[in-house]
Motif scaffolding. Sequence first.
Motif, mmCIF file in Angstrom:
data_model
loop_
_atom_site.group_PDB
_atom_site.id
_atom_site.type_symbol
_atom_site.label_atom_id
_atom_site.label_comp_id
_atom_site.label_asym_id
_atom_site.label_seq_id
_atom_site.Cartn_x
_atom_site.Cartn_y
_atom_site.Cartn_z
ATOM 1 N N VAL A 246 38.357 30.011 42.979
ATOM 2 C CA VAL A 246 37.136 30.321 42.236
ATOM 3 C C VAL A 246 36.053 30.807 43.189
ATOM 4 C CG1 VAL A 246 35.294 29.320 40.837
ATOM 5 C CG2 VAL A 246 37.667 28.723 40.362
ATOM 6 N N GLU A 247 35.970 30.147 44.335
ATOM 7 C CA GLU A 247 34.963 30.512 45.328
ATOM 8 C C GLU A 247 35.098 31.973 45.750
ATOM 9 O OE1 GLU A 247 34.744 27.710 48.630
ATOM 10 O OE2 GLU A 247 34.421 29.396 49.992
ATOM 11 N N TRP A 248 36.324 32.424 46.001
ATOM 12 C CA TRP A 248 36.518 33.810 46.433
ATOM 13 C C TRP A 248 36.293 34.788 45.290
ATOM 14 C CZ3 TRP A 248 36.582 35.892 51.133
ATOM 15 C CH2 TRP A 248 36.721 35.010 52.226
ATOM 16 N N PHE A 249 36.605 34.366 44.105
ATOM 17 C CA PHE A 249 36.360 35.221 42.943
ATOM 18 C C PHE A 249 34.852 35.440 42.777
ATOM 19 C CE2 PHE A 249 36.064 35.682 38.187
ATOM 20 C CZ PHE A 249 36.655 36.927 38.130
ATOM 21 N N GLU A 250 34.106 34.369 42.896
ATOM 22 C CA GLU A 250 32.646 34.452 42.801
ATOM 23 C C GLU A 250 32.081 35.355 43.890
ATOM 24 O OE1 GLU A 250 29.950 32.064 41.096
ATOM 25 O OE2 GLU A 250 31.307 33.042 39.699
ATOM 26 N N ARG A 251 32.648 35.236 45.087
ATOM 27 C CA ARG A 251 32.175 36.022 46.216
ATOM 28 C C ARG A 251 32.389 37.520 45.961
ATOM 29 N NH1 ARG A 251 32.515 34.689 52.336
ATOM 30 N NH2 ARG A 251 33.046 32.604 51.655
ATOM 31 N N MET A 252 33.496 37.823 45.310
ATOM 32 C CA MET A 252 33.781 39.218 44.999
ATOM 33 C C MET A 252 32.684 39.800 44.112
ATOM 34 S SD MET A 252 37.076 40.904 43.158
ATOM 35 C CE MET A 252 37.142 39.702 41.911
ATOM 36 N N TYR A 253 32.318 39.061 43.063
ATOM 37 C CA TYR A 253 31.248 39.537 42.187
ATOM 38 C C TYR A 253 29.942 39.729 42.938
ATOM 39 C CZ TYR A 253 33.243 39.462 37.519
ATOM 40 O OH TYR A 253 33.947 39.753 36.411
ATOM 41 N N ARG A 254 29.656 38.755 43.795
ATOM 42 C CA ARG A 254 28.377 38.819 44.496
ATOM 43 C C ARG A 254 28.263 40.040 45.391
ATOM 44 N NH1 ARG A 254 29.083 33.933 45.978
ATOM 45 N NH2 ARG A 254 29.110 34.570 48.137
#
Length: 715
Positions: A246-254
């Motif tokens: 989830v953390e990396w997915f969020e980072r992608m959006y950011r």
Amino acid sequence: MASTVSAAIDLPCSLSNPADPKNRNCFTSSFKPHPSRRRFFVVCSAPKSPTRAPESFSEQSRNNPSLSEQLKPLSTTTLSAPTTAQTHVLKSKPKSTWVNPTRSKRSVLNPRRQKRSQHSYNPRVKELRLFAQKLNECESSESSFLSVLEEIPHPPTRENALLILNSLKSWQKTHLFFNWVKTQNSFPMETIFYNVTMKSLRFGRQFQLVEELANEMISNEIDLDNITYSTIITCAKRCYLFDKAVEWFERMYRTGLMPDEVTYSAILDVYAKLGKVEEVLSLYERARATGWKPDPVTFSVLAKMFGEAGDYDGIRYVLEEMRSLGVKPNVVVYNTLLEAMGKAGKPGLARSLFEEMVESGLTPNEKTLTALVKIYGKARWARDALELWERMRSNGWPMDFFLYNTLLSMCADLGLVEEAERLFEDMKQSESSRPDSWSYTAMLNIHGSDGNSDRAMELFEELSRSGVELNVMGCTCLIQCLGKAGRVDDLVRVFDASVNRGVQPDDRLCGCLLSVASMREEGEDLHKVLGCLGRANPKLVAFVKLLQEESVNFEKVTVEFKSIISETAVEARRPFCNCLIDICRNQNLHDRAHELLYLGIMYGLYPGLHNKTADEWSLDVRSLSVGAAQTALEEWMRTLSRIVKREEALPEVFSAQTGTGAHKFSQGLANAFASHVGKLAAPFRQSEERAGWFVATREDLVSWVQSQNPPAVAA
DNA sequence: GCATGTTTCT
């Protein structure tokens, strides 16, 4: 078979028919939220933010709201707090505002998949492949790998290095080669090199190394693309590091990178594996509302999630979505749906779905058949199971080791002794599907249930010779069988051998030993069985001894009972209580038996034992042992006598349900119950209309109570 | 498992 699942669950057309083209547009009224939207109102929680955000991200993040921020308007409007009032609002207004948007929403995924760059033909491919082979075969140590690397036939240009990197098998070697290429400085490292290396590391479940590479990309300003992110996310998932995914997915959006549908499916699966159904549906519906047409992989993820939850509405939703979007399920989707139907307890729908699959021209694979065989076995659908088996053979459908073992388990469920023996023989002859401890357990189960203790012992000896590990389940089946056959010395021998070979007795095995004890008269054999049980569960044996002491009062029994039951696995609690009651009855400790039944009821071990409607009172003893059922009958007759004496209101009909023993091997609870009814001269008769039921009218019961001399119970 | 990424089994 003509019927389809779609028909069975009231869908207007079959899955195998392509949907009406007008339904393919996501914005038509065919798009409906999943029914659970009206059942659960969990706020779509924002996943945790990553702990460290690289500097270069922060500026972009101001312009690109994170996924959770994008979803916030949804959670604060339509999917808000779970209050009754809002539940009502939603129920009366099922079409939430964003389902039929009046203005387009900010998209959450990129409608186009990331393109792969074309690779040109490498004229040195043959030699480089041979060299890669050499690297694959060499020792894994860094020094030997690097010494072989010195013999590289062509310089490690971008193309040559990529070809070799893709040809290495073990993650260790891929990683070593990747690091070596970096030291050569012959060309700048690109995203694809990281991606290929990460994929290999994922096979080895090396998330830590994957994350190191990802951070290295960030610090070297090498772009992470959708392939990078989906690889990181699925690697984290395979390592059960869901928060990392989830953390990396969020980072992608950011960072402003929009996921494509592959990355999106990957993260849906992460939330699904976490059991976060609401989040998955939020993400799914949000993307659908912006015009995304999901592919079969997404539906497989959703079906798996609903299957795990045993959510039949969800499964229907998946089918309906695919139909309305005109997405044809592939074999994996069918397999997942079949599995889900099994978990939701819908064997009939699973059968229809399977027929639909075959009619659509798909060939079932091993997993399809495993799912279906399992379902038919558990449902005890012998005819369907045997028909399927015949079709498997005549069509030459593929078999594998899992399917063999599942078929064996099905034979155990259905009591198909000869078929099991034939299969077992096939397995022994085969190259790749030799019987393992699961196979032997199924065979021990089959012969144990059939009461063939000779064959069961033969299998035990054979297993011991062949070096196959005996598992606790197989041990339990065998011990039960030997116990029923009265072969106590063999039982002790098997128990000793199993424990010595590392079998850890669990509560089921203890329950089994306890049930064997309940079948023995006082004497040497009982002593031996309790000896085994004492090695596994000394406290239980102490309790059995305590029950036999007259001086022990009910309070003491209650305290000890509670202590033992609370330490026992839930599924073994009722069997324990049943056996303890049987032991008491065998030793003429009837008052104790009644005390134990009372305690069992108090601790919720017999839910639904007694059911009352205005017209009928009934006793359901199907989950009770013979002794417990007898005790319950006595207890009930006492209670009814009291009520008759007090001239309180009674219903027209009294009934007791024993079940018919649908399983070929099941014990004759109905017979034992009938004979106990006879012994009490109670007025119950076996019902002709309802198999497995005993019935009495009010008149019968009242006259029986009045005829009791001396009265059965004082009023 | 083969020139980079997603889904299914006792």
